[in-house]
Design an enzyme around this catalytic site. Structure first.
Site, short mmCIF file in Angstrom:
data_model
loop_
_atom_site.label_atom_id
_atom_site.label_comp_id
_atom_site.label_asym_id
_atom_site.label_seq_id
_atom_site.Cartn_x
_atom_site.Cartn_y
_atom_site.Cartn_z
N HIS A 136 27.12 -8.88 88.33
CA HIS A 136 28.29 -8.93 87.45
C HIS A 136 28.61 -7.54 86.89
O HIS A 136 29.75 -7.08 86.93
CB HIS A 136 28.02 -9.92 86.31
CG HIS A 136 29.09 -9.97 85.27
ND1 HIS A 136 30.03 -10.98 85.23
CD2 HIS A 136 29.39 -9.14 84.25
CE1 HIS A 136 30.86 -10.76 84.22
NE2 HIS A 136 30.49 -9.65 83.60
N GLU A 137 27.58 -6.87 86.38
CA GLU A 137 27.81 -5.55 85.77
C GLU A 137 28.21 -4.52 86.82
O GLU A 137 29.11 -3.71 86.60
CB GLU A 137 26.56 -5.11 85.01
CG GLU A 137 26.30 -5.95 83.75
CD GLU A 137 27.51 -5.96 82.81
OE1 GLU A 137 28.08 -4.90 82.56
OE2 GLU A 137 27.88 -7.06 82.33
N GLU A 139 36.64 -10.27 83.64
CA GLU A 139 35.37 -10.99 83.53
C GLU A 139 35.22 -11.98 84.68
O GLU A 139 34.15 -12.10 85.28
CB GLU A 139 35.30 -11.72 82.18
CG GLU A 139 34.98 -10.82 81.01
CD GLU A 139 33.70 -10.03 81.23
OE1 GLU A 139 32.75 -10.56 81.80
OE2 GLU A 139 33.67 -8.85 80.84
N HIS A 169 31.86 -4.84 87.67
CA HIS A 169 32.78 -4.17 86.75
C HIS A 169 32.97 -2.70 87.16
O HIS A 169 34.08 -2.18 87.17
CB HIS A 169 32.22 -4.18 85.32
CG HIS A 169 32.49 -5.45 84.55
ND1 HIS A 169 33.74 -6.01 84.44
CD2 HIS A 169 31.66 -6.23 83.81
CE1 HIS A 169 33.67 -7.10 83.66
NE2 HIS A 169 32.42 -7.26 83.29
ZN LIG Z 1 31.51 -8.59 82.15
#
Ligand SMILES: [Zn+2]
Length: 270
Positions: free
Chosen positions: A144-145, A200, A148
């Site tokens: 997830h990170e 997100e 980004h």
């Molecule tokens: Zn996030």
């Protein structure tokens, strides 16, 4: 049998035959082109600023004896997981090939983890210890990170901040001069940057894809967010203030599992 009916049946049969013989290739999670507005902030400048903030964070942690040494078992674990995930990064951003990835562990009770632009990853011991994350769940957070960073959400956020906070005149000067300190004054600290719900969502799905390709069960996304949700019942931890853990988040992950499960099934397992 009437000829038209036969023809239509044959036609249907052919369509059906095609559908079975040539299924849509499973490409995992497909994302569109990243937002064009992000190009208002030069990637190289942003990555330089990120590297400098990351260096500062490491120095501050080291001074407090809170920067895990290379031999720390939890750091070794994080780096092993990163080693499996990062080879798939280029798929979502070809520039990641030249990034100088780093993974560090900070001793802090905060439930927190991030990947700064240019591939600077940090986990806090709080997220590992409090949530008792499995390797699969760590891979989901890391995916997830990293997503980004790959999708350049910070760059996009800062570019938008430039427009709203400073205005077109300054923006013009910045483009002309190539001096981007202003982006960070307007955008604030890269560590506390809050992303939009869309970003997100995209990070969740790209993260699942990266974890699955690396051989980590993407269904851990569901257990991870359940743990997050339970943890948020008390005082909201840092990561949760920017990552609301809701049922809609879990529902969206579940909805996209069929796109990533084949990647997991085909991947070599750790
Ligand atoms: Zn996030």
């Amino acid at each position: 049998m009437n000829k038209r009916l036969l023809a239509s049946m044959l036609g249907f049969g052919l369509l059906l035959g095609n559908a079975i013989a040539d299924p849509a290739p499973n490409d995992g999670i497909n994302v569109g082109a990243p937002s064009a507005i992000r190009t208002l902030v030069p990637a190289a400048e942003l990555e330089k600023a990120a590297a400098s903030q990351y260096g500062e964070l490491k120095r501050t942690a080291a001074a407090k004896n809170a920067l895990a040494p290379d031999t720390h078992p939890q750091l070794i674990r994080l780096r092993n997981i990163a080693r499996r995930i990062l080879p798939h990064a280029e798929r979502f951003n070809p520039a990641a090939r030249r990034w100088r990835w780093e993974v560090n562990l900070i001793g802090s009770p905060q439930i927190n983890a991030f990947c700064m632009p240019g591939g600077k990853i940090a986990f806090y011991t709080g997220i590992l210890d409090t949530l008792k994350l499995s390797d699969e769940e760590i891979a989901i957070v890391m995916g997830h990170e990293v997503a980004h960073a790959l999708r350049e959400h910070a760059r996009e956020r800062l570019a938008k901040n430039q427009i709203t906070n400073i205005g077109a005149a300054v923006l013009g000067e910045l483009i002309g001069g190539g001096r981007y300190a202003g982006a960070f004054r307007a955008g604030g600290n890269l560590l506390t940057l809050k992303f939009s719900r869309d970003d997100e969502s995209e990070a969740d799905l790209v993260g699942l894809d990266l974890a699955a390709r690396a051989g980590y069960d993407p269904r851990a996304g569901v257990s991870l967010w359940r743990k997050m949700s339970a943890a948020s019942k008390g005082a909201p931890p840092a990561w949760l203030s920017t990552h609301p853990a809701g049922n809609d988040r879990i529902a969206e992950i579940e909805q996209h599992l069929p796109e990533v499960m084949p990647l997991y099934e085909a991947a070599a397992k750790p």
